[in-house]
Design an enzyme around this catalytic site. Structure first.
Site, PDB file in Angstrom:
ATOM      1  CD  GLU A 178      -2.998  -1.058   2.279  1.00 51.01           C
ATOM      2  OE1 GLU A 178      -2.891  -0.166   3.149  1.00 51.01           O
ATOM      3  OE2 GLU A 178      -3.934  -1.880   2.271  1.00 51.01           O
ATOM      4  CD  GLU A 383      -3.327  -5.730   4.186  1.00 52.21           C
ATOM      5  OE1 GLU A 383      -4.226  -4.933   4.577  1.00 52.21           O
ATOM      6  OE2 GLU A 383      -2.116  -5.473   4.262  1.00 52.21           O
TER       7      GLU A 383
END
Length: 479
Positions: A178, A383
């Site tokens: 991320e 995720e």
């Protein structure tokens, strides 16, 4: 991992059977679970510094101890085996391996990961290593951090050290987790470490994270076996307009450029989107992008890691300060440079303890978009999960039906996306353990395994047992 061609049969009793070889796992991040913040040569990361700064993290919580995974590694690997996980996605702590961000590796730090990997392999669990999950060595931040080009170069050197130490046993690698959060929450809104609030620094950081990714891929490829897999994990925002107006459509375009295409453009297409340059022209001329950078960034990948929790709903506005409704934490500074006239809205429906809307259709739509935009690139859900207000009852049990419903719904969306042509090869539940949830401290519980923080006791929640059965059989029931 399997190809999209190996899909389930269409018979009703196999309608939610995942492809043979589909990878089932769970994920964690080093600073959130390891603890041992000053042991065996580890020095502070930006998150150590940030968490120890009064007012930054709820209740003054830090990751100094976290779930004490550094000392309870064997217990946690045994839990993974008990739950039947096929893979474990974990991150390496840069300041544990290379405390100053420069120079040789600390062998005690590498030994921890060597032992972890060996124990995973002994249990038949595939290790999936992430090089960077937000824990930049503080010395590198003191030298300028990700807004500076040198940090990308240091990252490639660190990647080489990790590959040399673990590449004989770890076949699957992720460069960055991320990078949007690292750049725009860390340097734009300041709600993540290092807590800076400079929109130009955020854009510079995004570019140098991209560059660091490309240089790290090259370093990994130079050292890893030919069958190794290299990837990056992006929290692709699924952005929807509030209404069907042209103004709201333009708001979607602006946020899509800042949230998604600022990374997918150079990483996967070899170019930044021109509209991003135009939207941010009043802030910077992007002269920090040097000749040859895009070629360095645009490296072949074996798959794209996708993190998804909730959709993003936006509209056009003539005001400002609306970024506080974007779900990423409140700040008087925006993580969205050049998007002052975009408002964020809470999507309808049920929410998690994070206040995030529960909407599996967003994951389906996102996977279909990625499959269309990058048809040759396999996808892995690296995720997906939810925080709820879990507690242990008097019998020592943790029942979390809302989490089971959340995961079941999102797995059904993944399954449907596979049937409709998306090449999705695995799913990692976030998270294996309750842990330090960044600026929320220990107030939010994402784990499949409950952690009693005063004692460190692990209690598998009902969702862990449920997910274990799905992982063992590859069959999703009741969705």
């Amino acid at each position: 991992m399997v190809t999209a061609a190996q899909q389930t049969a269409s018979a009703p009793d196999a309608a939610r059977t995942f492809p043979k070889g589909f990878l089932w796992g769970s994920a964690t991040a080093a600073y959130q679970i390891e603890g041992a913040a000053a042991e065996d040569g580890r020095t502070p990361s930006i998150w150590d510094t940030y968490a120890r700064t009064p007012g930054r993290v709820r209740n003054g919580d830090t990751g100094d101890i976290a779930t004490d995974h550094y000392h309870r590694r064997r217990e946690d690997v045994a839990l993974m085996a008990e739950l039947g996980l096929g893979a474990y996605r974990f991150s390496l702590a840069w300041p544990r391996i290379q405390p100053t961000g420069r120079g040789p590796a600390v062998q005690k730090g590498l030994d921890f990961y060597r032992r972890l990997v060996d124990e995973l392999l002994e249990k038949g669990i595939q290790p999936v290593a992430t090089l960077y999950h937000w824990d930049l060595p503080q010395e590198l931040e003191d030298a300028g951090g990700w807004p500076e080009r040198a940090t990308a170069e240091r990252f490639a050197e660190y990647a080489a050290l990790a590959a040399d130490a673990l590449g004989d046993r770890v076949k699957t690698w992720t460069t960055l987790n991320e990078p949007w959060c690292s750049a725009f929450l860390g340097y734009g809104s300041g709600v993540h470490a290092p807590g800076r609030t400079d929109p130009v620094a955020a854009l510079r950081a995004a570019h140098h994270l991209n560059l660091g990714h490309g240089l790290a891929v090259q370093a990994l490829r130079d050292r890893l076996r030919a069958d190794a897999q290299v990837s990056v994990t992006l929290n692709i925002h699924h952005v929807r307009p509030l209404t069907a107006t042209d103004g709201d459509a333009d708001a979607v375009r602006r946020i899509d450029a800042l949230a998604n295409r600022v990374f997918t453009g150079p990483m996967l297409n070899g170019a930044y989107p021109e509209d991003l340059f135009k939207d941010t022209a009043e802030l910077t001329d992007w002269s920090f992008v040097q000749d040859g950078d895009l070629q360095r960034i645009h490296q072949p990948l074996d798959f794209l890691g996708v993190n998804y929790y909730t959709p993003t709903v936006v509209s056009e506005t003539d005001g400002d300060g609306t970024h506080t409704s974007d779900g990423h934490g409140n700040s008087t500074h925006s993580p969205w440079p050049g998007a002052d006239r975009v408002a964020f809205h809470q999507p309808p429906g049920d929410t998690t303890a994070m206040g995030w809307a529960v909407d599996p259709s967003g994951l389906y739509d996102l996977l279909r978009r990625l499959a269309s935009d990058f048809p040759e690139l396999p996808l892995v859900i690296t995720e997906n999960g939810a925080a709820f207000d879990d507690y242990a009852d008097p019998a020592g049990q943790v029942n979390d039906p809302a989490r089971i419903a959340y995961v079941r719904g999102h797995l059904a969306a993944v399954h449907q996306a596979i049937l409709d042509g998306a090449d999705v090869r695995g799913y990692f539940l976030w998270s294996l353990l309750d842990n330090f949830e960044w600026a929320h401290g220990y107030s939010k519980r994402f784990g499949a395994v409950y952690v009693d923080y005063p004692t460190g006791t692990r209690i598998p929640k009902a969702s862990a047992r449920w997910y274990s059965e799905v992982a063992r059989t590859g069959v999703l029931l009741g969705a």
